[in-house]
Design an enzyme around this catalytic site. Sequence first.
Site, PDB file in Angstrom:
ATOM      1  N   THR A  73       5.997   9.593   4.137  1.00 57.94           N
ATOM      2  CA  THR A  73       4.776   9.357   3.244  1.00 57.94           C
ATOM      3  C   THR A  73       3.762  10.495   3.616  1.00 57.94           C
ATOM      4  O   THR A  73       3.847  11.373   4.333  1.00 57.94           O
ATOM      5  CB  THR A  73       3.935   8.141   4.130  1.00 57.94           C
ATOM      6  OG1 THR A  73       3.628   8.364   5.324  1.00 57.94           O
ATOM      7  CG2 THR A  73       4.902   6.784   3.938  1.00 57.94           C
ATOM      8  N   GLU A  74       2.968  10.578   2.569  1.00 60.62           N
ATOM      9  CA  GLU A  74       1.879  11.772   2.289  1.00 60.62           C
ATOM     10  C   GLU A  74       1.269  11.654   3.591  1.00 60.62           C
ATOM     11  O   GLU A  74       0.763  12.701   4.329  1.00 60.62           O
ATOM     12  CB  GLU A  74       1.215  11.647   1.271  1.00 60.62           C
ATOM     13  CG  GLU A  74       0.245  12.631   1.039  1.00 60.62           C
ATOM     14  CD  GLU A  74      -0.473  12.751  -0.410  1.00 60.62           C
ATOM     15  OE1 GLU A  74      -1.620  11.954  -0.210  1.00 60.62           O
ATOM     16  OE2 GLU A  74       0.032  13.228  -1.231  1.00 60.62           O
ATOM     17  N   GLU A  75       0.758  10.353   4.271  1.00 60.27           N
ATOM     18  CA  GLU A  75      -0.148  10.255   5.435  1.00 60.27           C
ATOM     19  C   GLU A  75       0.517  10.780   6.438  1.00 60.27           C
ATOM     20  O   GLU A  75       0.035  11.363   7.313  1.00 60.27           O
ATOM     21  CB  GLU A  75      -0.754   9.028   5.217  1.00 60.27           C
ATOM     22  CG  GLU A  75      -1.935   8.790   6.352  1.00 60.27           C
ATOM     23  CD  GLU A  75      -3.090   9.487   5.933  1.00 60.27           C
ATOM     24  OE1 GLU A  75      -3.665   9.932   7.041  1.00 60.27           O
ATOM     25  OE2 GLU A  75      -3.229   9.582   4.816  1.00 60.27           O
TER      26      GLU A  75
ATOM     27  N   ASP B  98      -5.107   1.327   5.610  1.00 59.59           N
ATOM     28  CA  ASP B  98      -6.906   1.788   5.843  1.00 59.59           C
ATOM     29  C   ASP B  98      -7.154   1.142   7.233  1.00 59.59           C
ATOM     30  O   ASP B  98      -7.167  -0.021   7.405  1.00 59.59           O
ATOM     31  CB  ASP B  98      -7.575   1.241   4.789  1.00 59.59           C
ATOM     32  CG  ASP B  98      -8.955   1.721   4.747  1.00 59.59           C
ATOM     33  OD1 ASP B  98      -9.628   1.974   5.664  1.00 59.59           O
ATOM     34  OD2 ASP B  98      -9.599   2.270   3.527  1.00 59.59           O
TER      35      ASP B  98
ATOM     36  N   ASN C 225      -2.489  -6.945  -5.612  1.00 64.43           N
ATOM     37  CA  ASN C 225      -3.281  -6.950  -4.352  1.00 64.43           C
ATOM     38  C   ASN C 225      -2.413  -7.881  -3.444  1.00 64.43           C
ATOM     39  O   ASN C 225      -2.470  -9.080  -3.497  1.00 64.43           O
ATOM     40  CB  ASN C 225      -4.734  -7.835  -4.582  1.00 64.43           C
ATOM     41  CG  ASN C 225      -5.329  -7.604  -3.363  1.00 64.43           C
ATOM     42  OD1 ASN C 225      -4.960  -7.477  -2.103  1.00 64.43           O
ATOM     43  ND2 ASN C 225      -6.846  -7.947  -3.422  1.00 64.43           N
ATOM     44  N   ALA C 226      -1.790  -7.062  -2.532  1.00 66.02           N
ATOM     45  CA  ALA C 226      -0.740  -7.794  -1.515  1.00 66.02           C
ATOM     46  C   ALA C 226      -1.704  -8.909  -0.765  1.00 66.02           C
ATOM     47  O   ALA C 226      -1.041  -9.961  -0.228  1.00 66.02           O
ATOM     48  CB  ALA C 226      -0.068  -6.835  -0.747  1.00 66.02           C
TER      49      ALA C 226
ATOM     50  N   GLY D 226       0.905  -1.233  -0.162  1.00 61.37           N
ATOM     51  CA  GLY D 226      -0.061   0.123   0.072  1.00 61.37           C
ATOM     52  C   GLY D 226       0.728   1.103  -0.170  1.00 61.37           C
ATOM     53  O   GLY D 226       0.723   1.993   0.794  1.00 61.37           O
TER      54      GLY D 226
ATOM     55  N   GLU E 104       0.426  -1.408  -4.861  1.00 61.55           N
ATOM     56  CA  GLU E 104      -0.441  -0.394  -4.631  1.00 61.55           C
ATOM     57  C   GLU E 104      -1.638  -0.684  -5.532  1.00 61.55           C
ATOM     58  O   GLU E 104      -1.424  -0.968  -6.842  1.00 61.55           O
ATOM     59  CB  GLU E 104      -0.074   1.064  -5.161  1.00 61.55           C
ATOM     60  CG  GLU E 104      -1.156   2.305  -5.270  1.00 61.55           C
ATOM     61  CD  GLU E 104      -1.535   2.395  -3.890  1.00 61.55           C
ATOM     62  OE1 GLU E 104      -3.167   2.081  -3.615  1.00 61.55           O
ATOM     63  OE2 GLU E 104      -1.204   2.417  -2.753  1.00 61.55           O
TER      64      GLU E 104
ATOM     65  N   LEU F 198       2.253   1.088   6.147  1.00 57.59           N
ATOM     66  CA  LEU F 198       2.369   2.502   6.886  1.00 57.59           C
ATOM     67  C   LEU F 198       0.999   2.901   6.501  1.00 57.59           C
ATOM     68  O   LEU F 198       0.585   3.390   5.245  1.00 57.59           O
ATOM     69  CB  LEU F 198       3.444   3.570   6.055  1.00 57.59           C
ATOM     70  CG  LEU F 198       4.836   2.690   5.564  1.00 57.59           C
ATOM     71  CD1 LEU F 198       5.827   3.656   5.366  1.00 57.59           C
ATOM     72  CD2 LEU F 198       5.235   2.129   7.507  1.00 57.59           C
TER      73      LEU F 198
END
Length: 228
Positions: free
Chosen positions: A207-209, A132, A109-110, A53, A76, A129
């Site tokens: 990361t962006e998050e 969801d 899809n991991a 992800g 991803e 990281l």
Amino acid sequence: MPHPQKKYFRQRAHANPLSDHTYEYPLFPSEADWNRIFALTDCTPKVDFVDVGCGYGGLLISLAKLYPDNYSLGFELRVKVSDYVRERIVSLREENPSEYRNVSVVRANAMKHLTNFFPKASLSKLFFLFPDPHFKKEKRKWRIVSPTLLSEYAYLLKSGGRIYTITDVHELYEWMKQCLDEHPLFDPIPEEDIENDPVVPFVRESTEEGKKVARNNGVKLLCVYVRK
């Protein structure tokens, strides 16, 4: 090639990992075309680190510089986001011809297909990281860290390999920590050893998050475990 702009690659944050998505994946690890995935012709990459992800690729780009002799791959599920990461890597390679050859991304899809890509005991690090949270009880089966999936991750990690999780959601942190504590193949890394791990600052900040949580003065809850 100019750097891609995120505003043209935005996609909703949530994707159902149990839905039928259309993408290619190898039937067996021996069939994975690593030269094509990494766009290399002069060597055959052997992946060491996987960011599950990977979002917009912040950690991947950091890993490329931090570990120039190791290959890192992002997984991803979202189409536009994986396209952005791919274009970002191409742009960085063009700007820096001798760099970023050790990083790539696949749309896959991991939860379903990690073991299609990698053989047993082949990975050194796995990253999860700001995954969801899937708050609703009936959707907890979608969580990327679970007792069942941890057995797959343990299968893929080398002895001494590390698994990194971080979130700003306390309930999810407790869930992931409990799953890892109760799994017979993982041990927690002592706090002092975590802080000496050179990748940890990038787990928190790249990361962006992670940057969003910092802007909002949120808390970042980190777990690092080692494969027995």
